[in-house]
Enzyme design. Structure first.
Site, PDB file in Angstrom:
ATOM      1  N   ALA A  81       0.845  -1.193   0.000  1.00 55.14           N
ATOM      2  CA  ALA A  81       0.000   0.000   0.000  1.00 55.14           C
ATOM      3  C   ALA A  81       0.879   1.242   0.000  1.00 55.14           C
ATOM      4  CB  ALA A  81      -0.914   0.003   1.213  1.00 55.14           C
ATOM      5  N   GLY A 121      -0.822  -5.384   0.670  1.00 57.63           N
ATOM      6  CA  GLY A 121      -2.058  -5.341  -0.098  1.00 57.63           C
ATOM      7  C   GLY A 121      -1.950  -6.043  -1.434  1.00 57.63           C
ATOM      8  N   GLU A 145      -2.525  -9.613  -0.690  1.00 57.91           N
ATOM      9  CA  GLU A 145      -3.952  -9.749  -0.375  1.00 57.91           C
ATOM     10  C   GLU A 145      -4.811  -9.716  -1.636  1.00 57.91           C
ATOM     11  OE1 GLU A 145      -4.764  -7.874   3.927  1.00 57.91           O
ATOM     12  OE2 GLU A 145      -3.620  -6.532   2.622  1.00 57.91           O
ATOM     13  N   GLU A 160       3.318  -6.328   7.242  1.00 62.29           N
ATOM     14  CA  GLU A 160       2.695  -5.190   7.930  1.00 62.29           C
ATOM     15  C   GLU A 160       3.214  -4.960   9.338  1.00 62.29           C
ATOM     16  OE1 GLU A 160      -0.254  -6.347   4.707  1.00 62.29           O
ATOM     17  OE2 GLU A 160       1.069  -7.386   6.097  1.00 62.29           O
TER      18      GLU A 160
END
Length: 258
Positions: free
Chosen positions: A65, A110, A113, A133
């Protein structure tokens, strides 16, 4: 039409490319909004039979991200950010048309994901996967804590998320995180070839397979009940009549999604 992604419809496959190579295709809010619009096209455009999501450039699928957007968020805003991501990624997972990830280079945070929300993943041999993260003092927020467990199991998922370790394509394949590993040159052709094979099958049946498999992971749904119901619905379709006739006549079926 888009600033941060590109789309191209080719042979029934909508190819969606995250196009921020100078930022390693990092997800920001503009990317997420445009990705949501592209997924809407998958749902609504009858010419689209399937979709392929990939990243621009040789270095990254999506390297995570855009962290600069996180710095001023309150806890409430962080929750809303996660909810928006969950809605988009859930629409990918719930799509009645297959959506594949073609992963080149880094698929972190992300990006990992997003790949996991797709129905299957093909990786180039230089791909790297991870949920790093905790290095930033946060946790995966777009479904990573759930989908990684589903794909690789609880123990390995916990290890990967707690250590923030990256794994290469071959280990990801061994763990079941990716379906196939190819060279970088063969990544898109291999992914397209799988989707083209799916195109030859009955589209209503494909949609029902996706629904039944997804319901296995929904806490308040009984996947076996869903399977029985969706199996029964197949008997009301022209596709079943065509498939059975083609089998008996030893010919290729011509499914119309009816």
């Amino acid at each position: 039409m888009y600033n941060t992604i590109t789309t191209e419809l080719k042979d029934g496959i909508l190819e969606i490319t995250i196009n921020r190579p100078d930022k390693l295709n990092a997800l920001n809010q503009e990317v997420m909004k445009e990705l949501a619009l592209a997924i809407d096209e998958v749902y609504k455009n009858k010419a689209v039979k399937s979709a392929l999501i990939t990243g621009s450039g040789p270095k990254a699928f999506i390297a995570g991200a855009d962290i600069s957007e996180f710095l001023q968020l309150s806890p409430e805003q962080g929750t809303e950010l996660a909810k928006r991501g969950h809605v988009i990624f859930q629409r990918i997972e719930d799509s009645h048309k297959p959506i594949a990830a073609a992963v080149n280079g880094f698929a972190l945070g992300g990006g990992c994901e997003l790949a996991m929300a797709c129905h299957f993943r093909v990786a180039s041999d230089n791909a790297k996967f991870g949920q790093p993260e905790v290095n930033l003092g946060i946790i995966p927020g777009y479904g990573g804590t759930q989908r990684l467990v589903q794909l690789v199991g609880k123990g390995k998922a916990l290890e990967l998320m707690m250590t923030a370790d990256m794994i290469g394509a071959e280990e990801a394949h061994r763990l079941g995180l990716v379906n196939h590993v190819t060279s970088a040159d063969e990544l898109l052709p291999k992914t397209r070839s799988i989707l083209q094979k799916v195109h030859t099958k009955a589209p209503l049946a494909i949609a029902r397979v996706i629904k039944c498999v997804n319901n296995y992971f929904v806490w308040d749904m009984n996947g076996f009940e869903t399977e029985m119901e969706e199996f029964g619905k197949c008997f009301g379709t022209k596709d079943l009549q065509e498939g059975a006739a083609a089998f008996m006549e030893k010919r290729q079926a011509n499914f119309r999604g009816e």
